[in-house]
Design a protein around this motif. Structure first.
Motif, PDB file in Angstrom:
ATOM      1  N   ASP A  83       0.833  -1.193   0.000  1.00 41.88           N
ATOM      2  CA  ASP A  83       0.000   0.000   0.000  1.00 41.88           C
ATOM      3  C   ASP A  83       0.868   1.243   0.000  1.00 41.88           C
ATOM      4  OD1 ASP A  83      -2.832   0.917   0.112  1.00 41.88           O
ATOM      5  OD2 ASP A  83      -2.083   2.030   1.828  1.00 41.88           O
ATOM      6  N   GLN A  84       0.329   2.307  -0.564  1.00 47.18           N
ATOM      7  CA  GLN A  84       0.992   3.609  -0.547  1.00 47.18           C
ATOM      8  C   GLN A  84      -0.038   4.663  -0.178  1.00 47.18           C
ATOM      9  OE1 GLN A  84       2.246   4.759  -4.516  1.00 47.18           O
ATOM     10  NE2 GLN A  84       0.441   3.807  -5.431  1.00 47.18           N
TER      11      GLN A  84
ATOM     12  N   VAL B 116       5.305  10.606   0.482  1.00 44.58           N
ATOM     13  CA  VAL B 116       4.596   9.344   0.295  1.00 44.58           C
ATOM     14  C   VAL B 116       5.071   8.293   1.299  1.00 44.58           C
ATOM     15  CG1 VAL B 116       4.129   7.452  -1.339  1.00 44.58           C
ATOM     16  CG2 VAL B 116       4.364   9.790  -2.184  1.00 44.58           C
ATOM     17  N   ALA B 117       4.116   7.557   1.852  1.00 43.57           N
ATOM     18  CA  ALA B 117       4.437   6.409   2.709  1.00 43.57           C
ATOM     19  C   ALA B 117       4.066   5.141   1.960  1.00 43.57           C
ATOM     20  CB  ALA B 117       3.663   6.485   4.011  1.00 43.57           C
ATOM     21  N   ILE B 118       4.935   4.136   2.034  1.00 42.75           N
ATOM     22  CA  ILE B 118       4.602   2.838   1.452  1.00 42.75           C
ATOM     23  C   ILE B 118       4.846   1.748   2.493  1.00 42.75           C
ATOM     24  CG2 ILE B 118       5.056   3.534  -0.923  1.00 42.75           C
ATOM     25  CD1 ILE B 118       7.657   2.060  -0.875  1.00 42.75           C
TER      26      ILE B 118
ATOM     27  N   SER C 223       6.953  -4.123   6.677  1.00 46.90           N
ATOM     28  CA  SER C 223       8.010  -3.120   6.564  1.00 46.90           C
ATOM     29  C   SER C 223       7.385  -1.825   6.083  1.00 46.90           C
ATOM     30  CB  SER C 223       9.121  -3.574   5.619  1.00 46.90           C
ATOM     31  OG  SER C 223      10.179  -2.624   5.608  1.00 46.90           O
ATOM     32  N   LEU C 224       7.889  -0.710   6.594  1.00 43.60           N
ATOM     33  CA  LEU C 224       7.345   0.622   6.302  1.00 43.60           C
ATOM     34  C   LEU C 224       8.448   1.507   5.740  1.00 43.60           C
ATOM     35  CD1 LEU C 224       5.559   1.246   9.752  1.00 43.60           C
ATOM     36  CD2 LEU C 224       4.609   0.112   7.718  1.00 43.60           C
ATOM     37  N   SER C 225       8.064   2.464   4.910  1.00 41.52           N
ATOM     38  CA  SER C 225       9.030   3.435   4.385  1.00 41.52           C
ATOM     39  C   SER C 225       8.290   4.703   4.048  1.00 41.52           C
ATOM     40  CB  SER C 225       9.688   2.871   3.117  1.00 41.52           C
ATOM     41  OG  SER C 225      10.475   3.854   2.473  1.00 41.52           O
ATOM     42  N   HIS C 226       8.925   5.851   4.296  1.00 36.25           N
ATOM     43  CA  HIS C 226       8.305   7.078   3.803  1.00 36.25           C
ATOM     44  C   HIS C 226       9.344   8.041   3.262  1.00 36.25           C
ATOM     45  CE1 HIS C 226       9.390   9.362   7.427  1.00 36.25           C
ATOM     46  NE2 HIS C 226       8.981   8.326   8.125  1.00 36.25           N
ATOM     47  N   SER C 227       8.943   8.731   2.198  1.00 31.85           N
ATOM     48  CA  SER C 227       9.716   9.871   1.708  1.00 31.85           C
ATOM     49  C   SER C 227       9.108  11.119   2.340  1.00 31.85           C
ATOM     50  CB  SER C 227       9.623   9.941   0.180  1.00 31.85           C
ATOM     51  OG  SER C 227       8.293  10.270  -0.199  1.00 31.85           O
TER      52      SER C 227
END
Lengths: 129, 129, 129
Positions: free
Chosen positions: A16-17, A121-123, A114-118
């Motif tokens: 998901d984003q 945007v979060a993915i 696992s999570l990541s964000h710029s």
């Protein structure tokens, strides 16, 4: 179900984003409805709370998809999907209520996340096994 | 092959992202060449067909990557990778033709997929086991 | 550890995204510190080296997350996570030094990776088992 794999193999994945600006974490009602107290406390302790709330939101959506159940949209009980760092700081999923019941029904014992964000945007990625 | 895992474990993963505006789903020739009839019918029934076509395109690319075969670009036979919702609404992969042959050759029995799109970008994740 | 799955199942996943413009691959010191010689040679041989360096950077971050160890930021030894195409052109992970030791400590035998980039953003997904 014949869609389930052998023990230990993945049973579902979810991605998901979310635009960080689209997750209304400034709204206490939204937070209260969708995040556990521990999640809200954790997100508010982070350098950029809006990003943490949004990443966690994407994470909840990804976990939900990985469970292989019909989407119920806003009624999906996102608060039942709790994502908190474990003792090593790695985001870890705990299921409660209906999400836990759905996982058990589908033979799912564990969900990795696992999570990541710029800046915008979060993915998130989830894997249920 | 020594790159294959034990039975049930993942043999490959794939991630892909596409700008929704870059997938020419307004072009009947592009759709006919790359989507099965069932996929095209499904995408056109969705609230935003362009987003559905783009998410599915990202999904096909992600599945292709997860199979661990050499990329053949536009000749990759994307129509052989069919992604349709199952009875629970969960996107599910069916392989045909060359994609099916490649999967069998690599000992792949199953490919899980998840799709996501924002207003502008579609992303997909695939896992082959 | 009770967080580890049965043999062959995933032990961790990782996702990461990077703005291509935010990865300073024009800086020889940055490249020397974070990429092996083989990686740098490969990235410089690609049509768009900046995109290849950024995708690989996202990949290294994703692998690191999948190992389930505490983040050490810039000190994480990204050079110990090497991502190169195998004989089929599929990106493959080799761990060295501290990353290898951390993987062994967590019972991880294998890390799968997939990379993707648009014109502006690189994303990566990793799965450790």
């Amino acid at each position: 179900s014949d869609s389930l794999g052998p023990d230990g193999s993945a049973k579902g994945v979810g991605v998901d984003q979310e635009l960080i600006s689209s997750v209304p974490s400034w709204n206490p009602t939204f937070v209260e409805r969708n995040y556990t107290d521990a999640e809200a406390t954790y997100c508010r302790s982070q350098p950029c709370p809006a990003s943490s709330f949004a990443a966690r939101w994407a994470g909840k959506e990804a976990v939900f998809k990985s469970l292989g159940v019909q989407s119920k949209g806003a009624a999906a009980g996102m608060k039942d999907i709790e994502i908190l760092p474990n003792e090593s700081g790695v985001p870890s999923v705990t299921l409660h209520g209906e999400a836990k019941a759905a996982a058990e029904q589908n033979g799912i014992n564990r969900v990795l996340i696992s999570l990541s964000h710029s800046e915008t945007v979060a993915i998130a990625f989830a894997q249920a096994s």
